[in-house]
Scaffold this motif. Structure first.
Motif, mmCIF file in Angstrom:
data_model
loop_
_atom_site.group_PDB
_atom_site.id
_atom_site.type_symbol
_atom_site.label_atom_id
_atom_site.label_comp_id
_atom_site.label_asym_id
_atom_site.label_seq_id
_atom_site.Cartn_x
_atom_site.Cartn_y
_atom_site.Cartn_z
ATOM 1 N N LEU A 1 -13.408 0.135 -10.594
ATOM 2 C CA LEU A 1 -12.795 -0.030 -9.270
ATOM 3 C C LEU A 1 -11.557 0.860 -9.241
ATOM 4 O O LEU A 1 -10.701 0.758 -10.124
ATOM 5 N N ALA A 2 -11.458 1.716 -8.227
ATOM 6 C CA ALA A 2 -10.370 2.698 -8.246
ATOM 7 C C ALA A 2 -9.727 2.881 -6.883
ATOM 8 O O ALA A 2 -10.364 2.716 -5.838
ATOM 9 N N GLY A 3 -8.438 3.256 -6.943
ATOM 10 C CA GLY A 3 -7.736 3.709 -5.743
ATOM 11 C C GLY A 3 -7.594 5.218 -5.847
ATOM 12 O O GLY A 3 -8.559 5.897 -6.218
ATOM 13 N N GLY A 4 -6.387 5.720 -5.591
ATOM 14 C CA GLY A 4 -6.182 7.171 -5.539
ATOM 15 C C GLY A 4 -5.878 7.812 -6.882
ATOM 16 O O GLY A 4 -6.704 7.761 -7.808
ATOM 17 N N VAL A 5 -4.680 8.346 -7.015
ATOM 18 C CA VAL A 5 -4.368 9.278 -8.111
ATOM 19 C C VAL A 5 -4.558 8.684 -9.526
ATOM 20 O O VAL A 5 -5.256 9.277 -10.356
ATOM 21 N N GLY A 6 -3.972 7.497 -9.793
ATOM 22 C CA GLY A 6 -4.088 6.900 -11.139
ATOM 23 C C GLY A 6 -5.538 6.578 -11.466
ATOM 24 O O GLY A 6 -6.016 6.824 -12.580
ATOM 25 N N GLY A 7 -6.228 6.023 -10.482
ATOM 26 C CA GLY A 7 -7.638 5.681 -10.670
ATOM 27 C C GLY A 7 -8.468 6.921 -10.940
ATOM 28 O O GLY A 7 -9.333 6.937 -11.822
ATOM 29 N N ALA A 8 -8.183 7.986 -10.179
ATOM 30 C CA ALA A 8 -8.957 9.229 -10.311
ATOM 31 C C ALA A 8 -8.811 9.826 -11.709
ATOM 32 O O ALA A 8 -9.759 10.374 -12.266
ATOM 33 N N ILE B 1 -10.943 -2.186 -14.039
ATOM 34 C CA ILE B 1 -10.017 -2.086 -12.908
ATOM 35 C C ILE B 1 -9.034 -0.979 -13.285
ATOM 36 O O ILE B 1 -8.210 -1.125 -14.199
ATOM 37 N N CYS B 2 -9.172 0.141 -12.618
ATOM 38 C CA CYS B 2 -8.401 1.342 -12.980
ATOM 39 C C CYS B 2 -6.897 1.135 -12.751
ATOM 40 O O CYS B 2 -6.493 0.236 -12.006
ATOM 41 N N PRO B 3 -6.063 1.989 -13.365
ATOM 42 C CA PRO B 3 -4.610 1.853 -13.174
ATOM 43 C C PRO B 3 -4.169 2.365 -11.803
ATOM 44 O O PRO B 3 -3.457 3.357 -11.690
ATOM 45 N N SER B 4 -4.632 1.697 -10.775
ATOM 46 C CA SER B 4 -4.288 2.028 -9.388
ATOM 47 C C SER B 4 -3.318 0.978 -8.876
ATOM 48 O O SER B 4 -3.159 -0.078 -9.500
ATOM 49 N N ASN B 5 -2.720 1.276 -7.742
ATOM 50 C CA ASN B 5 -1.749 0.344 -7.153
ATOM 51 C C ASN B 5 -2.423 -1.016 -6.896
ATOM 52 O O ASN B 5 -3.354 -1.107 -6.101
ATOM 53 N N GLY C 1 3.609 7.009 -7.474
ATOM 54 C CA GLY C 1 3.473 6.257 -6.223
ATOM 55 C C GLY C 1 4.395 5.052 -6.146
ATOM 56 O O GLY C 1 5.211 4.806 -7.038
ATOM 57 N N PRO C 2 4.232 4.284 -5.071
ATOM 58 C CA PRO C 2 5.208 3.247 -4.735
ATOM 59 C C PRO C 2 4.897 1.844 -5.256
ATOM 60 O O PRO C 2 5.503 0.884 -4.793
ATOM 61 N N ALA C 3 3.972 1.702 -6.223
ATOM 62 C CA ALA C 3 3.583 0.342 -6.640
ATOM 63 C C ALA C 3 4.796 -0.496 -7.054
ATOM 64 O O ALA C 3 4.906 -1.666 -6.672
ATOM 65 N N ALA C 4 5.731 0.116 -7.817
ATOM 66 C CA ALA C 4 6.879 -0.658 -8.318
ATOM 67 C C ALA C 4 7.756 -1.119 -7.154
ATOM 68 O O ALA C 4 8.148 -2.287 -7.079
ATOM 69 N N LYS C 5 8.045 -0.192 -6.226
ATOM 70 C CA LYS C 5 8.892 -0.546 -5.071
ATOM 71 C C LYS C 5 8.217 -1.654 -4.250
ATOM 72 O O LYS C 5 8.867 -2.622 -3.837
ATOM 73 N N MET C 6 6.925 -1.526 -4.057
ATOM 74 C CA MET C 6 6.202 -2.528 -3.261
ATOM 75 C C MET C 6 6.249 -3.893 -3.934
ATOM 76 O O MET C 6 6.520 -4.902 -3.288
ATOM 77 N N MET C 7 5.976 -3.913 -5.251
ATOM 78 C CA MET C 7 5.958 -5.199 -5.967
ATOM 79 C C MET C 7 7.348 -5.847 -5.929
ATOM 80 O O MET C 7 7.480 -7.050 -5.738
ATOM 81 N N ARG C 8 8.387 -5.007 -6.096
ATOM 82 C CA ARG C 8 9.757 -5.540 -6.076
ATOM 83 C C ARG C 8 10.050 -6.180 -4.724
ATOM 84 O O ARG C 8 10.531 -7.303 -4.643
ATOM 85 N N GLU C 9 9.705 -5.466 -3.654
ATOM 86 C CA GLU C 9 10.009 -5.974 -2.310
ATOM 87 C C GLU C 9 9.162 -7.199 -1.948
ATOM 88 O O GLU C 9 9.543 -7.983 -1.100
ATOM 89 N N LEU C 10 8.027 -7.335 -2.633
ATOM 90 C CA LEU C 10 7.190 -8.523 -2.399
ATOM 91 C C LEU C 10 7.524 -9.641 -3.396
ATOM 92 O O LEU C 10 6.786 -10.610 -3.541
#
Ligand code: FO1
Length: 310
Positions: free
Chosen positions: A7-14, A192-196, A235-244
Motif C-alpha cells: 500500500l503506497a502513497g507518493g514519494v516515500g512509498g514510490a 504498508i510503505c513509508p508514506s504519510n 513532506g509534511p507528515a510530522a507537521k500534520m501529526m503534531r497539529e493533530l
C-alpha cells in the motif's frame, strides 16, 4: 509463492516500491496506490501518487523532487500561465501527456483502474499498479480559516495553514477497486510503505470494508515508519501529526496502525522507541530506513522481505 501487496502513497512509498520491484517479480508484487490526492488541473485528471509510483517503476522519476519526470520542461505550463491559467502546480511537458491520455481514457468510459493499466503497460511496467478506488475520494484539509483541497493546502499554501482535521470526501460511498480486493485476498503478505500515515495510507485503509479485510488478513503485515528522529523523511507528515496532537515519532505511527500491522520497521536512530511500540502489541524490527540511493531502496526492500519470509 510469496504474494505481496504493497500500500503506497507518493514519494516515500514510490522509493520502497522501486526497491521491491527489483526484488519481486510481477507475479509476486502488486501495488495499491492512494487516489485521494487526485484533482483536476487545466481540465485534466491528475493522479499524483499513482504517477509518482508509476514513474518510479518506469525509471523515469525526477530524483531531485521525487515526483514528476526527470529532465522534464515546463513550456506548456508557462504558455498556460500566459493565457491567465494558475500555474502553481508544476506539471511538466512530458507529464502533461500522462494527464491528457488518462483524461481521454476516462472520458471514453474507462475506469481509473483501466486507464492506469493502459498507462503503466505503455511505459513497459509489468507489475500491477492499482488505484485504491475507481470512485472519487478527495482529501480535504480542515484549517482554521478554510477547508482546503489537498493540493491547494499541500502545494499552493505549502502546508502553512494550521491543520484542525482531515476528512476524505466521498469515502463512505466509494468502493475499493476490484483489483485491490482481489489482490488483498490472494496476498500472503501486506506491506504498508513509508508514506504519510495521515493523508496517504489512511484513505486506503478507510475505504469501506478494507480495515476489516486487513484485520482478518492471515499473512504477515509489515509497516515501515516514515518518521525518523521526530521528522518526516520528506513532506509534511510530522507537521500534520503534531497539529493533530499525535506523537511525532514511530510510536505515533504505530498507534495509527494498531490492528493493521504485526510488525513495524523503524530506523536505527529510533531504536529506543522499540519497547514503547511493543507495548502496543506490534513487533519492532530496527533497520536503516533512509532511501537516498537506489541501492538503499533495494536494501530496505530486502530487509522487509527477509522479515516477511522468516
Ligand atoms: N508537489 C509539489 O510540492 N509541488 C508541485 O508543484 C507538484 C507538482 C506535481 C505534479 C505532478 C505530480 O504527479 C506530482 C506533483 N507534486 C508536486 C507532488 C504531489 O503534490 C504530492 O507528492 C502528493 O500529492 C502527496 O503525496
Amino acid at each position: 509463492m510469496c504474494k505481496v501487496l504493497a500500500l503506497a502513497g507518493g514519494v516515500g512509498g514510490a522509493k520502497l516500491v522501486f526497491g521491491l520491484s527489483k526484488t519481486l517479480n510481477p507475479k509476486q508484487l502488486s501495488i495499491v496506490v492512494n487516489t485521494a490526492d487526485d484533482t483536476i488541473f487545466h481540465g485534466l485528471y491528475v493522479s499524483p501518487d499513482v504517477d509518482t509510483v508509476m514513474y518510479a517503476l518506469a525509471g523515469l522519476t525526477n530524483k531531485k523532487t521525487g515526483w514528476g519526470i526527470d529532465g522534464d520542461s515546463f513550456k506548456t505550463l508557462s504558455a498556460l500561465k500566459n493565457y491567465g491559467s494558475e500555474a502553481w502546480f508544476q506539471l511538466g511537458d512530458l507529464d502533461f501527456a500522462t494527464h491528457i491520455k488518462r483524461t481521454e481514457l476516462l472520458r471514453s468510459g474507462k475506469s481509473l483502474s483501466e486507464a492506469t493499466d493502459h498507462l503503466t503497460k505503455s511505459l513497459g511496467i509489468l507489475h500491477s499498479l492499482i488505484p485504491m478506488s475507481d470512485d472519487p475520494v478527495r482529501t480535504i484539509a480542515i484549517t482554521a480559516d478554510d477547508d482546503l483541497e489537498f493540493q491547494d493546502y499541500f502545494v499552493r499554501q505549502k502546508c502553512k495553514p494550521v491543520l484542525e482535521g482531515i476528512r476524505f470526501d466521498g469515502i463512505k460511498q466509494a468502493k475499493p477497486s476490484k483489483a485491490f480486493v482481489d489482490k488483498l485476498s490472494e496476498a500472503n503478505a501486506l506491506i504498508i510503505c513509508p508514506s504519510n500515515p495521515v493523508v496517504s495510507i489512511s484513505p486506503i485503509i478507510e475505504l469501506p470494508g478494507i480495515k476489516q479485510l486487513i484485520n482478518d488478513f492471515s499473512g504477515k503485515r509489515v509497516a515501515i515508519s516514515p518518521i525518523i528522529a521526530g521528522r518526516a523523511v520528506k513532506g509534511p507528515a510530522a507537521k500534520m501529526m503534531r497539529e493533530l496532537n499525535e506523537d511525532v515519532s514511530s510510536i505515533g505511527v504505530a498507534k495509527r496502525y494498531i490492528g493493521i500491522c504485526d510488525w513495524i520497521i523503524i530506523d536505527e536512530q529510533d531504536s529506543k522507541e522499540a519497547e514503547e511500540i511493543e507495548k502496543l502489541g506490534i513487533n519492532v524490527y530496527v533497520s536503516s530506513t533512509i532511501m537516498n540511493s537506489d541501492q538503499e531502496k533495494i536494501n530496505l526492500a530486502n530487509d522487509v522481505m527477509s522479515l516477511i519470509k522468516n
